[in-house]
Scaffold this motif. Structure first.
Motif, PDB file in Angstrom:
ATOM      1  N   THR A   1      10.164  14.060  16.211  1.00  0.00           N
ATOM      2  CA  THR A   1      10.982  13.121  16.992  1.00  0.00           C
ATOM      3  C   THR A   1      10.299  11.763  17.095  1.00  0.00           C
ATOM      4  N   LEU A   2       8.999  11.749  17.235  1.00  0.00           N
ATOM      5  CA  LEU A   2       8.267  10.473  17.267  1.00  0.00           C
ATOM      6  C   LEU A   2       8.403   9.751  15.930  1.00  0.00           C
ATOM      7  N   GLY A   3       8.206  10.499  14.836  1.00  0.00           N
ATOM      8  CA  GLY A   3       8.328   9.892  13.513  1.00  0.00           C
ATOM      9  C   GLY A   3       9.726   9.396  13.222  1.00  0.00           C
ATOM     10  N   ALA A   4      10.726  10.128  13.701  1.00  0.00           N
ATOM     11  CA  ALA A   4      12.118   9.716  13.471  1.00  0.00           C
ATOM     12  C   ALA A   4      12.500   8.533  14.344  1.00  0.00           C
ATOM     13  N   ALA A   5      11.730   8.256  15.382  1.00  0.00           N
ATOM     14  CA  ALA A   5      12.073   7.171  16.294  1.00  0.00           C
ATOM     15  C   ALA A   5      11.265   5.904  16.072  1.00  0.00           C
ATOM     16  N   ASP A   6      10.244   5.946  15.221  1.00  0.00           N
ATOM     17  CA  ASP A   6       9.372   4.764  15.137  1.00  0.00           C
ATOM     18  C   ASP A   6       9.583   3.891  13.908  1.00  0.00           C
ATOM     19  N   GLY A   7      10.501   4.274  13.027  1.00  0.00           N
ATOM     20  CA  GLY A   7      10.813   3.415  11.892  1.00  0.00           C
ATOM     21  C   GLY A   7       9.876   3.536  10.710  1.00  0.00           C
ATOM     22  N   ARG A   8       8.972   4.487  10.738  1.00  0.00           N
ATOM     23  CA  ARG A   8       8.072   4.673   9.599  1.00  0.00           C
ATOM     24  C   ARG A   8       8.755   5.484   8.507  1.00  0.00           C
ATOM     25  N   MET A   9       8.078   5.593   7.381  1.00  0.00           N
ATOM     26  CA  MET A   9       8.669   6.269   6.225  1.00  0.00           C
ATOM     27  C   MET A   9       8.369   7.759   6.148  1.00  0.00           C
ATOM     28  N   ASP A  10       7.605   8.302   7.049  1.00  0.00           N
ATOM     29  CA  ASP A  10       7.192   9.704   6.972  1.00  0.00           C
ATOM     30  C   ASP A  10       8.374  10.667   7.049  1.00  0.00           C
ATOM     31  N   VAL A  11       9.255  10.450   8.018  1.00  0.00           N
ATOM     32  CA  VAL A  11      10.403  11.342   8.189  1.00  0.00           C
ATOM     33  C   VAL A  11      11.388  11.144   7.043  1.00  0.00           C
ATOM     34  N   MET A  12      11.488   9.921   6.541  1.00  0.00           N
ATOM     35  CA  MET A  12      12.343   9.664   5.389  1.00  0.00           C
ATOM     36  C   MET A  12      11.849  10.474   4.189  1.00  0.00           C
TER      37      MET A  12
ATOM     38  N   HIS B   1       0.802  -1.198   0.000  1.00  0.00           N
ATOM     39  CA  HIS B   1       0.000   0.000   0.000  1.00  0.00           C
ATOM     40  C   HIS B   1       0.846   1.264   0.000  1.00  0.00           C
ATOM     41  N   MET B   2       2.175   1.114  -0.032  1.00  0.00           N
ATOM     42  CA  MET B   2       3.067   2.279  -0.024  1.00  0.00           C
ATOM     43  C   MET B   2       4.090   2.138  -1.144  1.00  0.00           C
ATOM     44  N   PRO B   3       4.622   3.258  -1.631  1.00  0.00           N
ATOM     45  CA  PRO B   3       5.733   3.166  -2.586  1.00  0.00           C
ATOM     46  C   PRO B   3       6.904   2.419  -1.933  1.00  0.00           C
ATOM     47  N   PRO B   4       7.765   1.810  -2.738  1.00  0.00           N
ATOM     48  CA  PRO B   4       8.709   0.828  -2.193  1.00  0.00           C
ATOM     49  C   PRO B   4      10.035   1.337  -1.644  1.00  0.00           C
ATOM     50  N   LEU B   5      10.423   2.587  -1.837  1.00  0.00           N
ATOM     51  CA  LEU B   5      11.796   2.967  -1.523  1.00  0.00           C
ATOM     52  C   LEU B   5      12.169   2.768  -0.059  1.00  0.00           C
ATOM     53  N   SER B   6      11.282   3.100   0.858  1.00  0.00           N
ATOM     54  CA  SER B   6      11.638   2.928   2.277  1.00  0.00           C
ATOM     55  C   SER B   6      11.867   1.455   2.603  1.00  0.00           C
ATOM     56  N   PHE B   7      11.084   0.577   2.002  1.00  0.00           N
ATOM     57  CA  PHE B   7      11.239  -0.854   2.257  1.00  0.00           C
ATOM     58  C   PHE B   7      12.548  -1.380   1.648  1.00  0.00           C
ATOM     59  N   VAL B   8      12.876  -0.886   0.474  1.00  0.00           N
ATOM     60  CA  VAL B   8      14.129  -1.288  -0.176  1.00  0.00           C
ATOM     61  C   VAL B   8      15.323  -0.810   0.648  1.00  0.00           C
ATOM     62  N   LEU B   9      15.277   0.444   1.115  1.00  0.00           N
ATOM     63  CA  LEU B   9      16.363   0.965   1.941  1.00  0.00           C
ATOM     64  C   LEU B   9      16.477   0.207   3.260  1.00  0.00           C
ATOM     65  N   GLN B  10      15.332  -0.124   3.857  1.00  0.00           N
ATOM     66  CA  GLN B  10      15.386  -0.885   5.110  1.00  0.00           C
ATOM     67  C   GLN B  10      15.965  -2.271   4.877  1.00  0.00           C
ATOM     68  N   ALA B  11      15.636  -2.894   3.773  1.00  0.00           N
ATOM     69  CA  ALA B  11      16.199  -4.217   3.477  1.00  0.00           C
ATOM     70  C   ALA B  11      17.720  -4.133   3.365  1.00  0.00           C
ATOM     71  N   GLY B  12      18.220  -3.107   2.666  1.00  0.00           N
ATOM     72  CA  GLY B  12      19.661  -2.917   2.570  1.00  0.00           C
ATOM     73  C   GLY B  12      20.284  -2.621   3.917  1.00  0.00           C
ATOM     74  N   TRP B  13      19.604  -1.788   4.718  1.00  0.00           N
ATOM     75  CA  TRP B  13      20.082  -1.444   6.056  1.00  0.00           C
ATOM     76  C   TRP B  13      20.164  -2.699   6.933  1.00  0.00           C
ATOM     77  N   PHE B  14      19.122  -3.538   6.849  1.00  0.00           N
ATOM     78  CA  PHE B  14      19.113  -4.779   7.621  1.00  0.00           C
ATOM     79  C   PHE B  14      20.210  -5.727   7.145  1.00  0.00           C
ATOM     80  N   ALA B  15      20.502  -5.738   5.861  1.00  0.00           N
ATOM     81  CA  ALA B  15      21.587  -6.577   5.350  1.00  0.00           C
ATOM     82  C   ALA B  15      22.930  -6.129   5.925  1.00  0.00           C
ATOM     83  N   LEU B  16      23.073  -4.823   6.150  1.00  0.00           N
ATOM     84  CA  LEU B  16      24.326  -4.293   6.709  1.00  0.00           C
ATOM     85  C   LEU B  16      24.411  -4.435   8.227  1.00  0.00           C
ATOM     86  N   PHE B  17      23.299  -4.209   8.919  1.00  0.00           N
ATOM     87  CA  PHE B  17      23.333  -4.088  10.376  1.00  0.00           C
ATOM     88  C   PHE B  17      22.472  -5.103  11.115  1.00  0.00           C
ATOM     89  N   ASP B  18      21.974  -6.113  10.432  1.00  0.00           N
ATOM     90  CA  ASP B  18      21.124  -7.158  10.997  1.00  0.00           C
ATOM     91  C   ASP B  18      19.694  -6.619  11.187  1.00  0.00           C
TER      92      ASP B  18
END
Length: 175
Positions: A67-78, A1-18
């Protein structure tokens, strides 16, 4: 239901940092910092006043919703960070390198839109700034340069959609 860039970036981030909640929130917090820094760069260039820019950045940095948006892992702040990076890039490059200012700002606008539908607001804002500041300097080549990131973004998202068009139709268009 959302455009994919945040999910793609998170997948790469998880590949780097678990994979984990802390890692997910760290990426979002990083984009929160990028939002504040780019807001400062934009405000300083527009106002010409370092203290006003610092105050703007401080207000945003201490805003509860940011600060809430930047701390909760959602794509809004991104999305907002990409958008304000687009504003900052445009105003800081436009006088010396209009073509690069347009290309980079539109690339960042596309990233914003591929992160969250609210990215359209940053497109409208940057487009208004381009028309306000540089309407007389614009040439057809600048419009073509500005369209290139949209073409690349459409092709990338189109390839993503075509992997399972029916699922895209149901989830994205039906939401």
């Amino acid at each position: 239901h959302m455009p994919p860039l945040s999910f793609v970036l998170q997948a790469g981030w998880f590949a780097l940092f678990d994979v984990g909640v802390v890692q997910m929130r760290a990426l979002s917090a990083l984009f929160g910092v990028l939002l504040i820094v780019s807001l400062y760069g934009f405000s300083r260039r527009i106002s010409g006043n370092q203290w006003l820019a610092l105050l703007s950045a401080l207000i945003v940095a201490t805003d509860y919703n940011i600060t809430l948006g930047a701390a909760d892992g959602r794509m809004d702040v991104m999305c907002a960070a990409w958008g304000f990076m687009a504003f900052a890039a445009y105003v800081n490059l436009r006088e010396r390198h209009l073509g690069w200012a347009i290309f980079l700002s539109q690339t960042l606008v596309v990233a914003s839109g591929l992160t969250h539908p609210a990215g359209i607001l940053y497109f409208l804002g940057v487009a208004a700034m381009i028309l306000f500041y540089d309407r007389r300097r614009l040439r057809p080549i600048h419009i073509l340069i500005g369209l290139l990131p949209f073409l690349a973004g459409a092709l990338a998202w189109g390839q993503y959609i075509l992997q399972d068009f029916e699922a895209f139709r149901i989830h994205f268009l039906g939401n």
